[in-house]
Design an enzyme around this catalytic site. Structure first.
Site, short mmCIF file in Angstrom:
data_model
loop_
_atom_site.label_atom_id
_atom_site.label_comp_id
_atom_site.label_asym_id
_atom_site.label_seq_id
_atom_site.Cartn_x
_atom_site.Cartn_y
_atom_site.Cartn_z
N HIS A 37 12.35 -20.32 39.31
CA HIS A 37 13.44 -20.23 38.34
C HIS A 37 13.31 -18.98 37.46
O HIS A 37 14.29 -18.30 37.17
CB HIS A 37 13.45 -21.44 37.41
N VAL A 178 11.01 -17.40 46.24
CA VAL A 178 9.63 -17.21 45.77
C VAL A 178 8.77 -18.26 46.48
O VAL A 178 9.12 -19.44 46.54
CB VAL A 178 9.54 -17.38 44.23
N ARG A 189 10.55 -30.15 43.75
CA ARG A 189 10.13 -31.33 44.52
C ARG A 189 8.74 -31.15 45.14
O ARG A 189 8.16 -32.12 45.62
CB ARG A 189 11.16 -31.65 45.61
#
Ligand code: PAF
Length: 280
Positions: A37, A178, A189
């Protein structure tokens, strides 16, 4: 970093950012943020002076038997991480703020052609939920650009179609995947996986790379897909699919096509479903 919890607060924060006339970039997330993120934030920052991120676990994109209830929620760590990574405004609404009429009866946005295949076939309604919440978020933030990870490749295509058809004046930027050291694509997850399973899940990226290499060498698509499935099974994973598709619309490629393709895998590691892809 300012934190907005309501649509009105968000609009006020974004208006203040816009006062200098420079571009606003947007990174929508479901929180539980990791390096993947933060790399999206970096991409947004490279293209815009201001960065807005949202953290919202969107109920409408989870099926009835999926992990909505247990999806990891780490609001404080997310806010700290976003602050450290140069986010200007965090939008973190409650469900009722985005779905004031409830999640069953609210407005829905659907992208039928792309939303019903691959992930959409396994997770009916998933992409309608994504398209719906992203439309709401785009309408609220009104960014100049938005960054989405290439990891969710089908989602990226759905968003591009959404932007084109609803004429959102928003540039959609894809950020590279990534990966962990063994090639496993970063995902919230992944934390459901124990150490041994996490190590075995590296087989997904290896299988994708083998498919890409095979395509470049001119091998038959079907044989490559079959070999990829077998390698996943050998690693103790349960493949849902290992496919070569056209990169622009996920349609079946011509036999012998060697470029403008994407190799896609979805596989289960225990009860966790992992997806990954490689562009060819
Ligand atoms: O990719 C995600 O995290 C979600 O699908 C998104 C785009 C934030 C919509 O809820």
């Amino acid at each position: 970093m300012q934190i907005a919890r309501t649509a009105a607060e968000l609009r006020a924060c974004v208006a203040a950012l816009r006062a200098d006339g420079r571009r606003v970039g947007f990174v929508p997330t479901m929180g539980n943020l990791h390096e993947g993120h933060y790399s999206l934030l970096q991409v947004a920052r490279a293209h815009a002076a201001h960065v807005v991120a949202s953290v919202f676990v969107n109920p409408t994109q989870f099926g009835p038997h999926e992990d909505y209830a247990r999806y990891p929620r780490t609001p404080e760590a997310d806010a700290n991480g976003l602050r450290q990574h140069g986010c200007d405004v965090l939008f973190a609404p409650q469900v009722a703020e985005l779905y004031p009429d409830g999640i069953e009866h609210g407005v829905r946005v659907s992208v039928p052609a792309l939303g019903g295949v691959l992930e959409g076939a396994v997770r009916p309604g998933h992409f309608d939920g994504v398209a719906t919440v992203v439309s709401k978020l785009f309408n609220l933030v009104q960014p100049d650009l938005a960054v989405f990870g290439q990891k969710d490749y089908q989602q990226l295509l759905v968003i591009r179609r959404l932007v084109r058809e609803l004429r959102f004046p928003i540039e959609v930027i894809a950020a590279p995947i990534v990966r962990e050291a063994n090639g496993l694509a970063m995902s919230s997850r992944n934390q459901y996986l124990d150490v041994a399973t996490r190590a075995r899940a590296g087989a997904i990226h290896a299988a994708l790379q083998a498919m890409a290499a095979g395509v470049r060498a001119g091998e038959a698509h079907e044989a490559l897909e079959t070999a990829a499935q077998a390698s996943l099974v050998a690693a103790g994973l349960v493949p849902d699919y290992a496919l070569l598709r056209r990169a622009d619309d996920l349609g079946e490629p011509a036999a012998g096509q060697r470029s403008a393709l994407v190799a896609l895998i979805a596989a289960r590691a225990g009860s966790t479903r992992l997806i990954d892809n490689v562009l060819i």
